[in-house]
Design an enzyme around this catalytic site. Structure first.
Site, PDB file in Angstrom:
ATOM      1  N   SER A 159      -7.563   6.540   2.921  1.00 34.03           N
ATOM      2  CA  SER A 159      -6.130   6.879   3.249  1.00 34.03           C
ATOM      3  C   SER A 159      -6.028   8.447   3.223  1.00 34.03           C
ATOM      4  CB  SER A 159      -5.330   6.190   2.135  1.00 34.03           C
ATOM      5  OG  SER A 159      -4.082   6.214   2.385  1.00 34.03           O
ATOM      6  N   ASP A 330      -4.506  -2.529  10.064  1.00 33.05           N
ATOM      7  CA  ASP A 330      -3.711  -1.323   9.407  1.00 33.05           C
ATOM      8  C   ASP A 330      -2.645  -0.969  10.347  1.00 33.05           C
ATOM      9  OD1 ASP A 330      -2.868   1.027   8.175  1.00 33.05           O
ATOM     10  OD2 ASP A 330      -5.204   1.777   7.730  1.00 33.05           O
ATOM     11  N   HIS A 363      -3.590  -1.824   5.429  1.00 36.44           N
ATOM     12  CA  HIS A 363      -3.928  -0.692   4.882  1.00 36.44           C
ATOM     13  C   HIS A 363      -4.605  -0.797   3.547  1.00 36.44           C
ATOM     14  CE1 HIS A 363      -4.497   3.671   4.514  1.00 36.44           C
ATOM     15  NE2 HIS A 363      -3.799   3.580   3.439  1.00 36.44           N
TER      16      HIS A 363
END
Length: 608
Positions: A159, A330, A363
């Site tokens: 991320s 995601d 995610h």
């Protein structure tokens, strides 16, 4: 002690790195300075005498330095990536010195808006300067220097941690040997930025925000705004399919995931309501609103394309090998955005392997489903202890004779693209025997992991879906499509694309016009099964029935020049039929090299 902790790295102690910069200050990319730095960090394993076995783990947006291990036996869970970090794990602490720190601007021990400004003796609050991802990395480098790290075996980040990992490679190319970028991209998409804008607004418009100066005793903090911002962000960490599975529209209390923190007259008594409220309340207990705003601002402003003119320009100077991992569901960092990293690296001649993990968790998948991720990370780091079971095998029907014949067609030191590369055996052979460079394309995760085991560069891609449009013209000396052309939905388009990106294409395929295949159909009325055609009709990847004669016709129609043609025959009858000029009957397997006809020569021939 919890069962989680039994499998954990073990007890750890957080430490602080402190440095006073005096009047000069620690220079930020904005031009402003901080008088001093405090960086909270944890380490796992031992730094070797050369100082070159460090693996730096960059924390995501609101995580902290506690990536592995536990503080006391009363802890309910270990660090946030404990399943990956430890002795004999993917990030093997028997080999590596692993470091994770709290980021600059955070609120878990590192310098941030809530810490005391040495120049005033009061919390920074609204006076804390805006920071960038680059500032975070430069601050981490100060810590690394203080720890005696000379070279980074790898920098890893998921991320926002992926943003940091890329900046590490850009800023310190001589020291960073590998980076792993997980669930990240060159920038936030406009959709993701939209959620960020709303999240920032709900914090700053909370009546208790006070312009960021809410630390004085007796002042109420902007907890409602921060909780609502977290609820909104948390939705982006999940996936549609995962949310449907987790939050069924049930009316009974038993289906609720967490205790209800409050209710309104408009509630539908749904599990999603109590879950999000619980997440918001829990977040307020551990995070600071100003830190959230500063970190979110740094994340939102990160944009390699704008900063450097292009993503390719951003990566021009890096020397690190790259593993780029995206997640199928995601939508905060969707796979197509993540693949832009891979494309830019390929087109600047860098070494990159990429893969996509199938997950229902969106995610958050990189924090939850660490099985396949652990295998990929472990093999990229050469942690040979990673188990190989649990993935579907890649069927391979070639032998060393295949490799030898193809090798003879490839010049020493060539740049090669291998499509449908499977476990990377052919590329590995060509690297060892002909000193080639290049990479493979494969869609099966087992093949990707096997390529990583062999240190063969590979990109995960479905040729029927992704194509090769992101690869520059003339990038390769050879493209090889070995026993795969009959599996492609549009082989004509693919061959034309291959001849765009490569000077020559080596095509190998089983000849469905072979005498044994014809005989099986004629005598038994069944689709043939043989060494070259090993599948039952209902279980075959072959969607095309290609013969040698079909191949001749295709080349003539599309303007492909056949540079070389070889037949692989094992049966005596096959050899005899080929020898007497009947290769379409005799050839069991075809190996051909094709190129584009010279357009100028073709025009002269037509005029003549």
């Amino acid at each position: 002690m919890s069962e989680y902790l039994h499998k954990s790295f073990g007890p750890v102690i957080p430490k602080d790195f402190n440095k006073d910069y005096g009047e000069q200050g620690f220079l930020l990319e904005s031009g402003k300075t901080l008088p001093a730095l405090t960086i909270r960090y944890e380490t796992y394993g031992t730094l070797n005498a050369a100082g070159d076995n460090a693996v730096w783990v960059c924390s995501p947006l609101t995580a902290d330095a506690h990536a592995a291990g536990w503080y006391t036996e009363n802890d309910k869970k270990p660090g946030w990536w404990d399943e990956l970090i430890g002795p004999g794990k993917a990030i093997d602490t028997d080999r590596f010195f692993v470091v994770c720190s709290n980021i600059l601007g955070g609120c878990k021990g590192s310098t941030g808006p809530a810490t005391i400004n040495p120049r005033t003796g009061k919390p920074y609050g609204s006076t804390f300067p805006t920071i960038t991802i680059g500032d975070m990395v430069h601050a981490q480098k100060e810590l690394a220097d203080g720890l005696g790290i000379k070279e980074f075996y790898s920098v890893i980040g998921g991320s926002m941690g992926g943003f940091q990992a890329m900046k590490w490679a850009i800023y310190y190319p001589e020291q960073v040997k590998r980076i792993i970028v997980i669930a990240s991209s060159p920038r936030f998409s406009s959709q993701a930025l939209g959620f960020e804008v709303v999240a920032r607004d709900v914090i700053t418009q909370d009546p208790n925000f006070h312009g960021g100066d809410y630390y004085d005793e007796g002042k109420t903090r902007p907890d409602i705004g921060l909780a609502n911002a977290r609820k909104l962000a948390h939705i982006t960490y999940l996936s549609a399919v995962g949310m449907e599975k987790k939050f069924k529209r049930a009316q009974d209390q038993e289906n609720r995931s967490h205790a209800v923190t409050y209710s309104t007259p408009y509630d539908l008594n749904l599990p999603i309501e109590s879950y999000l409220r619980y997440q918001g309340t829990k977040f307020v207990d551990r995070f600071d609103a100003n830190s959230y705003l500063h970190i979110a601002h740094a994340t939102d402003a990160f944009d390699l394309e704008t900063e450097y003119g292009s993503i390719e320009n951003a990566f021009k100077g890096i020397k690190a090998e790259v593993l780029n991992v995206n997640l199928s569901t995601d939508w905060l960092f969707p796979p197509h955005e993540s693949r832009r990293i891979t494309s830019a690296l390929l087109n600047t001649g860098k070494t990159v392997t990429s893969l996509e993990l199938d997950t229902q968790f969106g995610h958050d998948g990189f924090l939850i489903e660490v099985g396949e991720l652990g295998k990929a990370v472990g093999r990229f780091l050469d942690s040979k202890i990673i188990p190989q079971n649990g993935t579907q095998a890649v069927p391979v029907f070639h032998d060393q004779n295949d490799f030898q014949r193809i090798s003879k067609l490839v010049k020493e030191g060539s740049h090669v693209l291998d499509l449908g590369c499977g476990s990377g055996d052919l590329l590995d052979y060509l690297i060892r025997k002909k000193n080639v460079t290049g990479f493979g394309i494969e869609k099966n995760i087992k093949g990707i992991l096997d390529c990583l085991e062999k240190d063969v560069q590979v990109i995960q891609r479905d040729l029927d879906e992704s194509g090769l449009t992101d690869i520059k013209d003339g990038s390769f000396d050879y493209a090889i499509i070995n026993r795969t052309i009959q599996e492609i939905r549009d082989p004509v388009a693919l061959l034309n694309e291959l001849l765009r990106v490569a000077k020559q294409v080596i095509v190998t395929f089983p000849n469905f016009g072979h005498w044994s295949a014809r005989g099986s159909l004629m005598l038994h009325g069944r689709m043939p099964i043989s060494k070259e055609l090993p599948y039952e009709w209902y279980d075959t990847p072959n969607i095309r029935v290609l013969t040698l004669k079909d191949f001749y016709t295709l080349c003539n129609k599309e303007g492909f020049k056949i540079e070389n043609l070889h037949f692989q025959n094992e049966h005596k009858i096959s050899k005899f039929l080929t020898a007497i000029g009947l290769p379409n009957f005799g050839a069991e397997h075809v190996i051909a090299t094709i190129s584009k006809l010279d357009e100028r020569r073709e025009t002269r021939d037509e005029r003549g």
